[in-house]
Write a protein that holds these residues in place. Sequence first.
Motif, PDB file in Angstrom:
ATOM      1  N   LEU A  38       0.869  -1.173   0.000  1.00 24.73           N
ATOM      2  CA  LEU A  38       0.000   0.000   0.000  1.00 24.73           C
ATOM      3  C   LEU A  38       0.905   1.221   0.000  1.00 24.73           C
ATOM      4  O   LEU A  38       1.778   1.345   0.863  1.00 24.73           O
ATOM      5  N   GLU A  39       0.726   2.095  -0.955  1.00 21.75           N
ATOM      6  CA  GLU A  39       1.613   3.246  -1.098  1.00 21.75           C
ATOM      7  C   GLU A  39       0.775   4.524  -1.095  1.00 21.75           C
ATOM      8  O   GLU A  39      -0.225   4.634  -1.800  1.00 21.75           O
ATOM      9  N   LYS A  40       1.233   5.480  -0.314  1.00 22.21           N
ATOM     10  CA  LYS A  40       0.478   6.725  -0.134  1.00 22.21           C
ATOM     11  C   LYS A  40       0.423   7.590  -1.400  1.00 22.21           C
ATOM     12  O   LYS A  40      -0.589   8.210  -1.693  1.00 22.21           O
ATOM     13  N   GLY A  47       7.803   6.291  -3.662  1.00 20.97           N
ATOM     14  CA  GLY A  47       9.190   5.833  -3.476  1.00 20.97           C
ATOM     15  C   GLY A  47       9.970   6.632  -2.458  1.00 20.97           C
ATOM     16  O   GLY A  47      11.144   6.349  -2.205  1.00 20.97           O
ATOM     17  N   GLY A  48       9.313   7.637  -1.890  1.00 16.43           N
ATOM     18  CA  GLY A  48       9.882   8.324  -0.737  1.00 16.43           C
ATOM     19  C   GLY A  48      11.262   8.906  -0.967  1.00 16.43           C
ATOM     20  O   GLY A  48      11.633   9.290  -2.086  1.00 16.43           O
ATOM     21  N   ASN A  49      12.004   8.970   0.097  1.00 13.47           N
ATOM     22  CA  ASN A  49      13.364   9.508  -0.005  1.00 13.47           C
ATOM     23  C   ASN A  49      14.259   8.594  -0.831  1.00 13.47           C
ATOM     24  O   ASN A  49      15.236   9.046  -1.427  1.00 13.47           O
ATOM     25  N   PRO A 159      -2.968   5.376   1.324  1.00 15.73           N
ATOM     26  CA  PRO A 159      -2.209   5.479   2.568  1.00 15.73           C
ATOM     27  C   PRO A 159      -2.787   4.636   3.698  1.00 15.73           C
ATOM     28  O   PRO A 159      -3.998   4.657   3.927  1.00 15.73           O
ATOM     29  N   GLY A 160      -1.920   3.918   4.376  1.00 11.19           N
ATOM     30  CA  GLY A 160      -2.337   3.219   5.587  1.00 11.19           C
ATOM     31  C   GLY A 160      -2.629   4.238   6.673  1.00 11.19           C
ATOM     32  O   GLY A 160      -1.939   5.249   6.780  1.00 11.19           O
ATOM     33  N   GLN A 161      -3.682   3.958   7.468  1.00  8.07           N
ATOM     34  CA  GLN A 161      -4.044   4.920   8.525  1.00  8.07           C
ATOM     35  C   GLN A 161      -4.089   4.313   9.911  1.00  8.07           C
ATOM     36  O   GLN A 161      -3.680   4.944  10.870  1.00  8.07           O
ATOM     37  N   ALA A 220       6.045  13.013   1.594  1.00  8.42           N
ATOM     38  CA  ALA A 220       5.185  11.959   2.165  1.00  8.42           C
ATOM     39  C   ALA A 220       5.601  11.525   3.566  1.00  8.42           C
ATOM     40  O   ALA A 220       4.850  10.818   4.248  1.00  8.42           O
ATOM     41  N   SER A 221       6.790  11.942   3.990  1.00  7.11           N
ATOM     42  CA  SER A 221       7.294  11.494   5.301  1.00  7.11           C
ATOM     43  C   SER A 221       6.660  12.307   6.414  1.00  7.11           C
ATOM     44  O   SER A 221       7.264  13.241   6.943  1.00  7.11           O
ATOM     45  N   THR A 222       5.433  11.961   6.768  1.00  7.86           N
ATOM     46  CA  THR A 222       4.727  12.739   7.788  1.00  7.86           C
ATOM     47  C   THR A 222       4.503  11.938   9.069  1.00  7.86           C
ATOM     48  O   THR A 222       3.610  12.258   9.856  1.00  7.86           O
ATOM     49  N   GLY A 223       5.290  10.897   9.235  1.00  6.54           N
ATOM     50  CA  GLY A 223       5.218  10.159  10.502  1.00  6.54           C
ATOM     51  C   GLY A 223       3.995   9.264  10.623  1.00  6.54           C
ATOM     52  O   GLY A 223       3.609   8.892  11.740  1.00  6.54           O
ATOM     53  N   ASP A 224       3.394   8.872   9.501  1.00  4.83           N
ATOM     54  CA  ASP A 224       2.160   8.064   9.557  1.00  4.83           C
ATOM     55  C   ASP A 224       2.400   6.727  10.277  1.00  4.83           C
ATOM     56  O   ASP A 224       1.599   6.311  11.118  1.00  4.83           O
ATOM     57  N   GLY A 225       3.489   6.071   9.910  1.00  8.43           N
ATOM     58  CA  GLY A 225       3.787   4.771  10.515  1.00  8.43           C
ATOM     59  C   GLY A 225       4.052   4.915  12.007  1.00  8.43           C
ATOM     60  O   GLY A 225       3.661   4.055  12.817  1.00  8.43           O
ATOM     61  N   LYS A 227       2.737   7.124  14.014  1.00  7.82           N
ATOM     62  CA  LYS A 227       1.459   7.339  14.712  1.00  7.82           C
ATOM     63  C   LYS A 227       0.672   6.028  14.814  1.00  7.82           C
ATOM     64  O   LYS A 227       0.077   5.729  15.838  1.00  7.82           O
ATOM     65  N   MET A 228       0.683   5.267  13.712  1.00  6.54           N
ATOM     66  CA  MET A 228      -0.064   3.999  13.727  1.00  6.54           C
ATOM     67  C   MET A 228       0.479   3.082  14.820  1.00  6.54           C
ATOM     68  O   MET A 228      -0.272   2.456  15.561  1.00  6.54           O
ATOM     69  N   ALA A 229       1.809   3.018  14.898  1.00  7.66           N
ATOM     70  CA  ALA A 229       2.432   2.137  15.889  1.00  7.66           C
ATOM     71  C   ALA A 229       2.187   2.657  17.308  1.00  7.66           C
ATOM     72  O   ALA A 229       1.887   1.883  18.226  1.00  7.66           O
ATOM     73  N   PRO A 326      22.722  13.964  -9.062  1.00  4.72           N
ATOM     74  CA  PRO A 326      21.300  13.872  -9.420  1.00  4.72           C
ATOM     75  C   PRO A 326      20.467  13.372  -8.246  1.00  4.72           C
ATOM     76  O   PRO A 326      19.931  12.258  -8.255  1.00  4.72           O
ATOM     77  N   VAL A 327      20.351  14.210  -7.252  1.00  2.00           N
ATOM     78  CA  VAL A 327      19.822  13.824  -5.949  1.00  2.00           C
ATOM     79  C   VAL A 327      18.951  14.956  -5.416  1.00  2.00           C
ATOM     80  O   VAL A 327      19.220  16.122  -5.700  1.00  2.00           O
ATOM     81  N   GLY A 328      17.941  14.626  -4.629  1.00  2.00           N
ATOM     82  CA  GLY A 328      17.091  15.641  -3.998  1.00  2.00           C
ATOM     83  C   GLY A 328      15.792  15.804  -4.785  1.00  2.00           C
ATOM     84  O   GLY A 328      15.750  15.619  -6.005  1.00  2.00           O
ATOM     85  N   LEU A 414      16.113  19.709   7.086  1.00  2.00           N
ATOM     86  CA  LEU A 414      16.025  18.427   7.794  1.00  2.00           C
ATOM     87  C   LEU A 414      15.937  17.335   6.729  1.00  2.00           C
ATOM     88  O   LEU A 414      14.908  17.178   6.075  1.00  2.00           O
ATOM     89  N   ALA A 415      17.037  16.644   6.528  1.00  3.43           N
ATOM     90  CA  ALA A 415      17.081  15.667   5.431  1.00  3.43           C
ATOM     91  C   ALA A 415      16.218  14.457   5.766  1.00  3.43           C
ATOM     92  O   ALA A 415      15.461  13.979   4.925  1.00  3.43           O
ATOM     93  N   TRP A 416      16.364  13.929   6.975  1.00  3.85           N
ATOM     94  CA  TRP A 416      15.504  12.822   7.408  1.00  3.85           C
ATOM     95  C   TRP A 416      15.610  12.645   8.911  1.00  3.85           C
ATOM     96  O   TRP A 416      16.600  13.022   9.531  1.00  3.85           O
ATOM     97  N   ILE A 460      20.403   3.753   3.395  1.00  2.00           N
ATOM     98  CA  ILE A 460      19.896   2.807   2.390  1.00  2.00           C
ATOM     99  C   ILE A 460      20.254   1.387   2.852  1.00  2.00           C
ATOM    100  O   ILE A 460      19.447   0.456   2.760  1.00  2.00           O
ATOM    101  N   ALA A 461      21.471   1.236   3.356  1.00  2.00           N
ATOM    102  CA  ALA A 461      21.907  -0.088   3.820  1.00  2.00           C
ATOM    103  C   ALA A 461      20.968  -0.610   4.901  1.00  2.00           C
ATOM    104  O   ALA A 461      20.553  -1.776   4.881  1.00  2.00           O
ATOM    105  N   ASP A 462      20.599   0.247   5.834  1.00  2.00           N
ATOM    106  CA  ASP A 462      19.718  -0.129   6.947  1.00  2.00           C
ATOM    107  C   ASP A 462      18.320  -0.487   6.432  1.00  2.00           C
ATOM    108  O   ASP A 462      17.716  -1.477   6.876  1.00  2.00           O
TER     109      ASP A 462
END
Length: 479
Positions: A38-40, A47-49, A159-161, A220-225, A227-229, A326-328, A414-416, A460-462
């Motif tokens: 499921l993708e917001k 694909g996010g960051n 989006p998952g809620q 899209a990085s608004t802390g949805d996951g 909040k759900m958790a 080619p980033v950002g 704030l990069a992430w 990315i590795a993580d």
Amino acid sequence: MTDTSWDLETDIAVLGCGAAGSAAAIEGHDRGAEVVILEKMPPATAGGNTRVSGGIWFNNRDPERAALYLESLCGGFKLPQPVIKAWAEETAANTFWLTGLGAEVGPHADYTPEYPELPGSDAYGGYMGIGGKIGNALLFGFLQSAIRQRGIEILHETPGQELITENGRVVGVQAVRAGKPFRVRAHRGVVLATGGFENNPEMVADYLGMADPPTWGTPASTGDGHKMAMRIGADLWHMDNMMAIVGVRTPDFHAAFATMGLVGPKGYIYVGPDGSRFVDEDVQIRHGHALIHGRYELYPLQKAHVVFDERARRAGPLVPPPEYMPVGWNTVIEKYVWSDDNLAEIEKGWIVKADTLAELERKLGIPAGGLEKSVTLYNRYCAAGEDEQFGRAAATLIPLDEPPFYGFTSGPILAWSNGGPRRNEHSQVLNLSGEPIPGLYAAGTVSSTYSWCKDGGFHIADALAFGRVAGRHAAQRSN
Ligand SMILES: Cc1cc2nc3c(=O)[nH]c(=O)nc-3n(C[C@H](O)[C@H](O)[C@H](O)COP(=O)(O)OP(=O)(O)OC[C@H]3O[C@@H](n4cnc5c(N)ncnc54)[C@H](O)[C@@H]3O)c2cc1C
């Protein structure tokens, strides 16, 4: 509560199709589970960051030494040993996993560890990338093709809620699809791979102590996951850790531009709201930290004005060109190309121009005299070849004496974020008693491993590593 009104049933529901979600989905599928993502966001911006990142991961050439390196990087902010061990082993397997999926992988340039003085840093073997290249959504593109090849369905704009629980177990997720509730039953588990919370101003203020910083990547990085958790009783870890960078905010885009192009003749200074310098502007920034006064601090953390003169303006673009970086979000999604001489951006008003320092002060809102005083002192250090205040390297002491003068205010970007639901070595989310919440997993930025310092390519590795771990573990269980 038992609920039978499902819109879709599957084994594993993955929320988010960045590196972590993709790895979880692919691994879950390859271990025999049916997977739905499921993708917001819509396809053009999903694909996010991961999508707008460099897409390069660190080459872990010795898991045992890497475990020591991570432990050293954590400093006083300790991680459980099983998590360190899993991280070290699984990040060492990333390249092998990707090549096993058919990726062409190669080393990207020649990078050395950012913390060479720390024990275990010899495990750091630089960056690896798809085709040995950085950016251009290459990693995201490869993962998407692996997902398509497997017939794993991605439901975009869904989006998952809310997590759906039965007797303390997560059995599904409620999303929104076409404006209506959409309930997905996940027989083996739900994987939160929803990215960070850097676009949630309230969380950023509460957890990171930053007031409204711009971001560098996806909106899209608004802390949805998170909040759900949290709503179902998940514990949290290292919520105050993050990665920031100096950059220019503009009214035209949601994201800001990272000014990694402040290279070459470094004729610029950083000043605080009162116009005073506060740091060696040339200090090495190590993915969100810098060594200041003999200790690692989160840096940059505070708003600052970046000030330079005509000589620096001419020296090259503040923002690296796409062929180099080619980033950002603004480069990859908005396709904005910063002008070579910075004039287009000055013309747009993104960078303030003034004939005199007094005028620049006024335009930047600095109290009269504050900036002029700093520049006079700084220019004196340049002439003497020694920065008595902050010890900036002599080779970078280039005077600000050629009008016009320029400035912009860095948020900073704030990069992430790094914190999120606490999880164990199996990517299982833990409750406040330290017990796994059955059926709930988290991987990637939503719950990154990093409690303090981190090196290049670690994120990315993580995401790949613990995404895979989540998919593998979930595939083996049943609700
Ligand atoms: C400009 C930039 C450059 C970077 N370069 C590098 C690099 O070269 N190397 C490195 O190691 N790290 C890099 N990073 C960091 C790295 O990109 C991230 O840490 C990593 O990609 C995170 O992956 P993820 O899957 O956890 O999250 P993301 O890639 O952000 O993916 C999260 C996904 O979840 C979706 N989503 C959000 N909320 C919901 C919801 N409610 N329901 C469903 N879906 C949802 C989002 O739309 C997104 O698709 C960079 C970051 C940025 C911003």
